[in-house]
Design an enzyme around this catalytic site. Structure first.
Site, PDB file in Angstrom:
ATOM      1  CB  CYS A 113       0.408  28.325  28.144  1.00  0.00           C
ATOM      2  SG  CYS A 113       1.589  29.664  28.359  1.00  0.00           S
ATOM      3  CG  HIS A 248      -0.818  28.528  23.981  1.00  0.00           C
ATOM      4  ND1 HIS A 248      -1.350  29.670  24.552  1.00  0.00           N
ATOM      5  CD2 HIS A 248       0.502  28.516  24.333  1.00  0.00           C
ATOM      6  CE1 HIS A 248      -0.402  30.311  25.203  1.00  0.00           C
ATOM      7  NE2 HIS A 248       0.725  29.631  25.084  1.00  0.00           N
ATOM      8  CG  ASN A 278       2.083  33.137  25.494  1.00  0.00           C
ATOM      9  OD1 ASN A 278       1.015  32.833  26.017  1.00  0.00           O
ATOM     10  ND2 ASN A 278       3.164  32.376  25.573  1.00  0.00           N
TER      11      ASN A 278
END
Length: 321
Positions: A113, A248, A278
């Site tokens: 990520c 994020h 996500n």
């Protein structure tokens, strides 16, 4: 001294949408359970035949259009992704071919990520060193293809997408500083089990994203708190100097914890997790593009971009708009 500045942003989300109501029919979950624990309401899923490079190309072209430059002006392409279409050629090379350009370095890197932050930092260093003048940086994922859709703990979290920025050399700092870290001792808390070297198997069951959610949450909150402090200290700044947090988009509770660390109201945090889930390396550049295009971010604003991912990896970028 040479600096890099973001001169264009872009994003792309697949057209197929998977809502919490859809997931209620797939696994033992509810819309309320998903929203209360993650903040997610829907996510976009790549359709069959739609790959990471497809998403990259659409986000990249949007960023190039926003920057007002032609692909031929690029002299560097860096892609952050965990889900390449092929082991090789790498996704950067595949994107280069799609854009119809030749010769410049093009590569991808994998930091889960944190992939876009890592890619941005690398491109920034290329420009600072004089090795490149105009760079395309992309974060893109088709991470839904690594999910076991019968696992309620992970199936509700992930979605696909791509975000991109164009960097250009400048005499004044746009990317003020970047800060990257990793710690492999946490590798068993969030991971995908197999790859080419270990005999890739069909995704599902124990061969899908594995996550120990509570442990990941604790480490993420502590780690992101520390990188906030590191970024501010490195630049002689106070918390009040940050205009926007662009985090994020993994989990609303992690985002809220980071905002509290900055003493920043949620009105100054760019939130897209409810719409995208996500999206791993794609989430930060997509959130940035949303805030640029809706007019929230103005010239002179100071932005803190941060991410945390499997590995663990984590990083931040301080950006003057």
């Amino acid at each position: 001294m040479i600096y890099s500045r973001i001169i264009g942003t872009g994003r792309y989300l697949p057209e197929q949408v998977l809502t919490n109501a859809d997931l209620e029919r797939m696994v033992d979950t509810t819309d309320e359970w998903i929203r209360s624990r993650s903040g997610i309401e829907r996510r976009h899923i790549a359709v069959e035949g739609e790959g990471t490079t497809d998403l990259c190309e659409k986000a990249a072209r949007a960023a190039l259009d926003a920057a007002g430059i032609a692909p031929e002006e690029l002299d560097l392409i860096v892609v952050g992704t965990t889900t390449p279409d092929q082991v090789f050629p790498n996704t950067g090379v595949l994107l280069q071919a799609r854009l119809g350009i030749h010769g410049c370095p093009a590569f991808s890197l994998e930091a889960a990520c944190t992939g876009f932050i890592y890619a941005l930092a690398v491109a920034d260093k290329f420009i600072q060193s004089g090795s490149a003048r105009t760079a395309l940086v992309v974060g893109a994922e088709t991470i839904s293809r690594m999910v076991d859709w019968t696992d309620r703990a992970t199936a509700v979290l992930f979605g696909d997408g791509a975000g991109a920025v164009v960097l250009r050399a400048d005499s004044a700092p746009g990317v003020v500083s970047t800060h990257l870290h990793a710690d492999g001792q946490y590798k068993d808390l969030l991971y995908f089990p197999t790859g080419v070297g270990t005999g890739m198997r069909p995704v599902g069951g124990d061969n899908a994203i594995q996550m120990k959610g509570n442990e990941v949450f604790k480490v993420a909150v502590n780690t992101l708190g520390r990188i906030v402090d590191e970024t501010l200290a490195a630049n002689g700044l106070e918390k009040k100097d940050i205009d926007w947090l662009i985090p994020h988009q993994a989990n609303i509770r992690i985002i809220q914890a980071t905002a509290r660390k900055l003493e920043l109201p949620m009105e100054r945090v760019v939130l897209t997790v409810q719409e995208t889930g996500n999206t791993s390396a794609a989430s930060v550049p997509m959130a940035l593009d949303v805030a640029v295009r809706d007019g929230r971010i103005n010239s002179g604003d100071l932005l803190l971009l941060e991410a945390f991912g499997g590995g663990f990896t984590w990083g931040s970028a301080l950006v003057r708009w």
